[in-house]
Motif scaffolding. Sequence first.
Motif, PDB file in Angstrom:
ATOM      1  N   THR A   1       0.877  -1.241   0.122  1.00 39.63           N
ATOM      2  CA  THR A   1      -0.304  -0.064  -0.069  1.00 39.63           C
ATOM      3  C   THR A   1       0.844   1.140   0.233  1.00 39.63           C
ATOM      4  O   THR A   1       1.976   1.323   0.752  1.00 39.63           O
ATOM      5  CB  THR A   1      -0.934   0.085   1.457  1.00 39.63           C
ATOM      6  OG1 THR A   1      -1.771  -1.129   1.372  1.00 39.63           O
ATOM      7  CG2 THR A   1      -1.747   1.080   1.252  1.00 39.63           C
ATOM      8  N   VAL A   2       0.684   2.290  -0.810  1.00 33.19           N
ATOM      9  CA  VAL A   2       1.102   3.453  -0.955  1.00 33.19           C
ATOM     10  C   VAL A   2       0.558   4.349   0.255  1.00 33.19           C
ATOM     11  O   VAL A   2      -0.936   4.691  -0.079  1.00 33.19           O
ATOM     12  CB  VAL A   2       1.112   4.174  -2.249  1.00 33.19           C
ATOM     13  CG1 VAL A   2       1.873   5.493  -2.289  1.00 33.19           C
ATOM     14  CG2 VAL A   2       2.064   3.374  -3.190  1.00 33.19           C
TER      15      VAL A   2
ATOM     16  N   LYS B   1       0.270   8.931   6.368  1.00 35.41           N
ATOM     17  CA  LYS B   1       1.587   9.111   6.833  1.00 35.41           C
ATOM     18  C   LYS B   1       1.642  10.031   8.040  1.00 35.41           C
ATOM     19  O   LYS B   1       2.353   9.713   9.025  1.00 35.41           O
ATOM     20  CB  LYS B   1       2.459   9.917   5.761  1.00 35.41           C
ATOM     21  CG  LYS B   1       2.892   9.058   4.578  1.00 35.41           C
ATOM     22  CD  LYS B   1       3.440  10.169   3.662  1.00 35.41           C
ATOM     23  CE  LYS B   1       3.817   9.069   2.376  1.00 35.41           C
ATOM     24  NZ  LYS B   1       4.717  10.048   1.278  1.00 35.41           N
ATOM     25  N   ASN B   2       0.763  11.078   8.086  1.00 31.98           N
ATOM     26  CA  ASN B   2       0.634  11.774   9.439  1.00 31.98           C
ATOM     27  C   ASN B   2      -0.011  11.201  10.553  1.00 31.98           C
ATOM     28  O   ASN B   2       0.717  11.203  11.699  1.00 31.98           O
ATOM     29  CB  ASN B   2      -0.241  13.229   9.096  1.00 31.98           C
ATOM     30  CG  ASN B   2       0.771  14.241   8.311  1.00 31.98           C
ATOM     31  OD1 ASN B   2       1.895  14.233   8.504  1.00 31.98           O
ATOM     32  ND2 ASN B   2      -0.215  15.193   7.687  1.00 31.98           N
ATOM     33  N   ALA B   3      -0.784  10.198  10.249  1.00 34.42           N
ATOM     34  CA  ALA B   3      -1.446   9.408  11.429  1.00 34.42           C
ATOM     35  C   ALA B   3      -0.360   8.440  11.826  1.00 34.42           C
ATOM     36  O   ALA B   3      -0.449   8.215  13.286  1.00 34.42           O
ATOM     37  CB  ALA B   3      -2.592   8.669  10.900  1.00 34.42           C
ATOM     38  N   LEU B   4       0.480   7.936  11.006  1.00 32.84           N
ATOM     39  CA  LEU B   4       1.359   6.909  11.413  1.00 32.84           C
ATOM     40  C   LEU B   4       2.485   7.557  12.193  1.00 32.84           C
ATOM     41  O   LEU B   4       2.853   7.103  13.175  1.00 32.84           O
ATOM     42  CB  LEU B   4       1.898   6.165  10.164  1.00 32.84           C
ATOM     43  CG  LEU B   4       3.100   5.325  10.518  1.00 32.84           C
ATOM     44  CD1 LEU B   4       2.611   4.169  11.281  1.00 32.84           C
ATOM     45  CD2 LEU B   4       3.531   4.589   9.285  1.00 32.84           C
ATOM     46  N   ARG B   5       2.869   8.849  11.676  1.00 29.63           N
ATOM     47  CA  ARG B   5       3.769   9.654  12.579  1.00 29.63           C
ATOM     48  C   ARG B   5       3.290   9.853  13.811  1.00 29.63           C
ATOM     49  O   ARG B   5       4.129   9.782  14.915  1.00 29.63           O
ATOM     50  CB  ARG B   5       4.202  10.883  11.662  1.00 29.63           C
ATOM     51  CG  ARG B   5       5.429  11.439  12.324  1.00 29.63           C
ATOM     52  CD  ARG B   5       5.680  12.743  11.199  1.00 29.63           C
ATOM     53  NE  ARG B   5       6.226  12.575   9.822  1.00 29.63           N
ATOM     54  CZ  ARG B   5       5.383  12.736   8.730  1.00 29.63           C
ATOM     55  NH1 ARG B   5       4.144  13.168   8.913  1.00 29.63           N
ATOM     56  NH2 ARG B   5       5.938  12.306   7.647  1.00 29.63           N
ATOM     57  N   SER B   6       2.210  10.434  13.868  1.00 30.93           N
ATOM     58  CA  SER B   6       1.692  10.780  15.247  1.00 30.93           C
ATOM     59  C   SER B   6       1.492   9.777  16.268  1.00 30.93           C
ATOM     60  O   SER B   6       1.571   9.885  17.415  1.00 30.93           O
ATOM     61  CB  SER B   6       0.134  11.484  14.986  1.00 30.93           C
ATOM     62  OG  SER B   6      -0.533  11.622  16.281  1.00 30.93           O
ATOM     63  N   LEU B   7       0.969   8.614  15.756  1.00 26.65           N
ATOM     64  CA  LEU B   7       0.818   7.442  16.600  1.00 26.65           C
ATOM     65  C   LEU B   7       2.177   6.806  17.115  1.00 26.65           C
ATOM     66  O   LEU B   7       2.313   6.606  18.048  1.00 26.65           O
ATOM     67  CB  LEU B   7       0.238   6.244  15.874  1.00 26.65           C
ATOM     68  CG  LEU B   7      -0.336   5.254  16.452  1.00 26.65           C
ATOM     69  CD1 LEU B   7      -1.176   5.720  17.787  1.00 26.65           C
ATOM     70  CD2 LEU B   7      -1.154   4.138  15.630  1.00 26.65           C
ATOM     71  N   THR B   8       3.149   7.115  16.191  1.00 26.62           N
ATOM     72  CA  THR B   8       4.679   6.533  16.575  1.00 26.62           C
ATOM     73  C   THR B   8       5.285   7.488  17.752  1.00 26.62           C
ATOM     74  O   THR B   8       5.763   7.114  18.572  1.00 26.62           O
ATOM     75  CB  THR B   8       5.620   6.486  15.288  1.00 26.62           C
ATOM     76  OG1 THR B   8       5.142   5.661  14.604  1.00 26.62           O
ATOM     77  CG2 THR B   8       6.949   5.935  15.937  1.00 26.62           C
ATOM     78  N   HIS B   9       4.931   8.839  17.638  1.00 22.56           N
ATOM     79  CA  HIS B   9       5.351   9.698  18.394  1.00 22.56           C
ATOM     80  C   HIS B   9       4.552   9.344  20.094  1.00 22.56           C
ATOM     81  O   HIS B   9       5.311   9.318  21.013  1.00 22.56           O
ATOM     82  CB  HIS B   9       4.836  11.028  18.001  1.00 22.56           C
ATOM     83  CG  HIS B   9       5.897  11.915  17.154  1.00 22.56           C
ATOM     84  ND1 HIS B   9       7.344  12.175  17.682  1.00 22.56           N
ATOM     85  CD2 HIS B   9       5.860  12.323  15.940  1.00 22.56           C
ATOM     86  CE1 HIS B   9       7.942  12.756  16.638  1.00 22.56           C
ATOM     87  NE2 HIS B   9       7.210  12.877  15.658  1.00 22.56           N
ATOM     88  N   GLU B  10       3.352   9.323  19.718  1.00 20.64           N
ATOM     89  CA  GLU B  10       2.483   8.913  20.992  1.00 20.64           C
ATOM     90  C   GLU B  10       3.163   7.864  21.831  1.00 20.64           C
ATOM     91  O   GLU B  10       3.253   7.783  23.316  1.00 20.64           O
ATOM     92  CB  GLU B  10       1.236   8.489  20.593  1.00 20.64           C
ATOM     93  CG  GLU B  10       0.135   8.355  21.839  1.00 20.64           C
ATOM     94  CD  GLU B  10      -1.182   8.142  21.385  1.00 20.64           C
ATOM     95  OE1 GLU B  10      -1.845   7.476  22.279  1.00 20.64           O
ATOM     96  OE2 GLU B  10      -1.410   8.193  20.050  1.00 20.64           O
ATOM     97  N   ALA B  11       3.499   6.579  21.056  1.00 19.05           N
ATOM     98  CA  ALA B  11       4.173   5.274  21.687  1.00 19.05           C
ATOM     99  C   ALA B  11       5.404   5.849  22.274  1.00 19.05           C
ATOM    100  O   ALA B  11       5.853   5.433  23.506  1.00 19.05           O
ATOM    101  CB  ALA B  11       4.242   4.455  20.633  1.00 19.05           C
ATOM    102  N   MET B  12       6.243   6.555  21.726  1.00 18.56           N
ATOM    103  CA  MET B  12       7.571   6.807  22.304  1.00 18.56           C
ATOM    104  C   MET B  12       7.408   7.773  23.438  1.00 18.56           C
ATOM    105  O   MET B  12       8.127   7.623  24.393  1.00 18.56           O
ATOM    106  CB  MET B  12       8.383   7.567  21.268  1.00 18.56           C
ATOM    107  CG  MET B  12       8.594   6.703  19.969  1.00 18.56           C
ATOM    108  SD  MET B  12       9.463   5.077  20.353  1.00 18.56           S
ATOM    109  CE  MET B  12       7.996   4.135  19.720  1.00 18.56           C
TER     110      MET B  12
END
Length: 576
Positions: free
Chosen positions: A170-171, A177-188
């Motif tokens: 999937t592209v 991309k923003n959602a993935l970035r935000s969720l990764t920040h949240e986990a960190m």
Amino acid sequence: MEVDLIIRNGRVFDGSGAPSRNADVLIEQGKVLKIEAQSSARGRREIDAAGQWVMPGAIDIHTHYDAEVEVAPGLLESLQHGVTSLIFGNCSLSLAIGDAEDMIDLFARVENLPRETLAKWLGGRVNWRTPGQYYEHLETLPLGPNIASLMGHSNLRMAVLGKERSLKPTVLSWGEKNALRSLTHEAMEAGFLGVSIDMLQWHRWKGFKYNGASAPSHYARMSEFRLIADVLRQHDRVLQATPDAGRRYLVPLLALLSHGLGRKSLRMSMLTSLDFTNNRQLGPMTRRLASVINDGLNGNLRFQSLSVPFELWSDGCNTPVFEEMQASACLMNADTAAQRQLLYRDSDWRKQLRGEWLSRFGASFHKDLAQMQVVGCPDTTLVGRSFAEIARSRGQAAVDTFIELISEFDESIRWHSVIANDRPAEMRSYLQHPYIQLGFSDAGAHNRNLAFQNSHLHFLRDCLLNSDALPIEKAVWRITGELADWFGLDAGYLREGRVADVLVLDPEALKTDLTGPQETTDPRFDNAMRMVTRSGKAVQQVIVGGQIVLDQGQPHAEFEERRFGRLLRSTHKQHR
């Protein structure tokens, strides 16, 4: 002066690699109060450790206890070998976010457990919805050892894309991309140690509609991994990467994510550097690659490795290494013996398996039938013989004999093979490499197939018995302080003011008492078989948070009723 606990007269290793010394360790309120020789203090409990090693508890950086910790939070199978801190959430698989049914499907095939067992473990328990809530949940468990987690990329991908789109190439859109970035920040920000990604075909989905699909992380593009790497670089966290053995050209591309030319380097811990019987060049190549990335490109790349032979037990075609062949993976997709029998009788399926078996392209498993020995079978005349030996007595090609035998006996023919680390001297030499991390026990995964829970003790024993191995002080550092510093764990050292996570080890028993993998049954696994290791009397006491959780092999009376270990959040800070 009276303190909670004194460990007297031991040879003390502080986990830094500094010279050991004979001393007493005084513990009060869960922390090391003082380390001194012949202390005049009194302890409410005292341990005479004369002739013993007193060291920080070992750290296991690669486990898959994510589901098991929910029903057996003492994690005895690792604790009893002196592991006081462990990391799960590896290989893109986590329980941190997602639907319970999807999590069961993610873990059933990897852990080689009946889906029904996992459903009992997780059914009704998954009441968290965010990474932070998952960590709050882990804080409530009556832990034996300390635990920490990586965030699984497969879970991130499903949360952002939904299950169906996550299980295909999937592209990502700008919004995704923003959602993935935000969720990764949240986990960190919640304290996760990093993110684990996966390209390996060995990790597949077990569920009705998507049965046999690879883990969602396997379908991501490099651009998706780069996005995650950028977030981790900001937080100085770890990217644990499991590349695809069949697409080895991707390994250097992944490794380049770690480089620090003109930017902050990325902590990357990759699987794996082993002495593969199928290709003796792979191990040296991984170590050369790490040197190029780190020394030439200012990177921070490590390869995880194993300090024992990689022994594998398999039930017919039910084995993780056969996931890399489509014909045998189809057998593992089948839920019943009747479904597998349909394949066994299919001439096209037999032809496909034979062709894939004889092909050496992209294979990590050696597929050498002379190195695959039958260890269990209804026909006892086959036990103790390799498939190649059986084939010679029948006047057949070995691969044809193998196909016939699994077709006849299905999963009731059990066989054993060594796929890596069969040369002790070679293994000893590369475990000294500065860019190798001691770990990769895989505890909690592939339960019927392998067991490396005490591999760190085998490493210490090897260093004790061989003059060409590391000094004991440096060996202790490699499984304690070195790993704690790199992964960002408040653990790994035996020092005044630090939390007292301690292993008291008998070096004489270490020489004789360690076992390799063996079979047992576990009531919490619905009496299913699992493979374990044993360490005899080598491990005398295990102390977590200043409390003796294991004494002469016996768990504390309140084991799994109250909390001994703690949740370890990353000590690495975000770069502003």
